[in-house]
Design an enzyme around this catalytic site. Structure first.
Site, PDB file in Angstrom:
ATOM      1  N   SER A 135     -10.147  -0.988   6.297  1.00 23.05           N
ATOM      2  CA  SER A 135      -9.351  -0.732   4.990  1.00 23.05           C
ATOM      3  C   SER A 135      -8.863  -1.989   4.412  1.00 23.05           C
ATOM      4  O   SER A 135      -8.560  -1.680   3.278  1.00 23.05           O
ATOM      5  CB  SER A 135      -8.085   0.172   5.445  1.00 23.05           C
ATOM      6  OG  SER A 135      -8.889   1.600   5.662  1.00 23.05           O
ATOM      7  N   LYS A 168       0.849  -1.156   0.137  1.00 27.08           N
ATOM      8  CA  LYS A 168       0.090   0.012   0.050  1.00 27.08           C
ATOM      9  C   LYS A 168       0.814   1.208  -0.062  1.00 27.08           C
ATOM     10  O   LYS A 168       2.001   1.345   0.585  1.00 27.08           O
ATOM     11  CB  LYS A 168      -0.701  -0.080   1.413  1.00 27.08           C
ATOM     12  CG  LYS A 168      -2.006   0.803   1.415  1.00 27.08           C
ATOM     13  CD  LYS A 168      -2.969   0.717   2.499  1.00 27.08           C
ATOM     14  CE  LYS A 168      -4.038   1.736   2.793  1.00 27.08           C
ATOM     15  NZ  LYS A 168      -4.835   1.290   3.825  1.00 27.08           N
ATOM     16  N   SER A 207      -9.559   1.575   2.354  1.00 27.19           N
ATOM     17  CA  SER A 207      -8.719   2.553   1.781  1.00 27.19           C
ATOM     18  C   SER A 207      -7.466   1.543   1.219  1.00 27.19           C
ATOM     19  O   SER A 207      -6.798   2.310   0.224  1.00 27.19           O
ATOM     20  CB  SER A 207      -8.113   3.378   2.885  1.00 27.19           C
ATOM     21  OG  SER A 207      -7.168   2.557   3.803  1.00 27.19           O
TER      22      SER A 207
END
Length: 230
Positions: free
Chosen positions: A143, A44, A119
């Site tokens: 997320s 990420k 996310s």
């Protein structure tokens, strides 16, 4: 190659991590290859990687090039894994979608009219599209779990402090704050076995030495096979 194709289709990659080929050559010379030997791993956007930015989808962080790998990246490399791309997130990472003004909107590879979730949406999109087999996301309030659900994947939010606690981008802001729920890094993949392998690799002596705040409890294969929560 696959990652490039998927990125062209759904816009999920924010950066390609240089030095992958050199890292692989070094790994080949090592006696102990590690549990993740040769596996390309997507991470990420906000996970620090030497020589790259961790933007969080915010312009204020674009000029800040990280000087060292985060603990989780060091451990992945120690276990033979090869972090090869960074993936898109919503601005500030506090959103269930995956869009920001720097890198734009990430689409769901299963349906381009839909969101991949957030996310860790770039991770979800890249893995579901076939551009990565294992990724590292993060989760406070869904997320990892939301993009895994939206994209038909498996994901794990470990127990708080089980692996290296995530240093939130907000710690770099003017007003740091403490969340009531611990933010955790965790694996995303297409099957549970891949999640288990990743957790087994992360919960190693290298992790415990690099971060003494992590309880030195290795992965328990017997607990997993009994179906008890990890």
């Amino acid at each position: 190659g696959e990652a490039l194709e998927v990125n062209r289709e759904v816009n999920c990659v924010t950066d390609f991590i240089h030095g992958c080929e050199d890292q692989l050559q070094k790994l080949k010379k090592r006696k102990e290859k590690g549990l993740l030997y040769g596996i390309p791993i997507s991470i990420k956007d906000h996970i620090n990687c030497k020589g790259h930015i961790s933007s969080g989808g915010m312009v204020k962080f674009l000029g800040k090039v990280e000087e060292e790998d985060s603990v989780i990246v060091q451990v992945l490399k120690h276990q033979g894994g090869i972090p090869f791309v960074k993936t898109n997130i919503p601005q500030t990472m506090i959103n269930y979608d995956c869009s920001n003004l720097i890198f734009g909107q990430t689409l769901n590879p299963l349906n381009h009219q839909k969101s991949p979730g957030g996310s860790s949406g770039g991770e979800g999109a890249l893995i579901a599209g076939g551009g990565s087999i294992l990724g590292i996301g993060s989760d406070v309030a869904g997320s990892i779990r939301l993009p895994s659900s939206f994209c038909g994947l498996c994901g794990l939010k470990p127990t708080g402090n089980r692996i290296r606690v995530l240093a939130l981008l907000c710690a770099s802001c003017d007003r740091p704050f403490v969340l009531a729920v611990t933010a955790m890094l965790g694996p995303m993949a297409r099957d549970v076995d891949s999640l288990a392998l990743c957790m087994k690799a992360l919960l190693c002596q290298e992790m415990f030495q690099l971060d003494p705040t992590v309880p030195p409890i290795p992965f328990d294969e017997e607990v997993r096979l009994r179906g008890t929560p990890m």
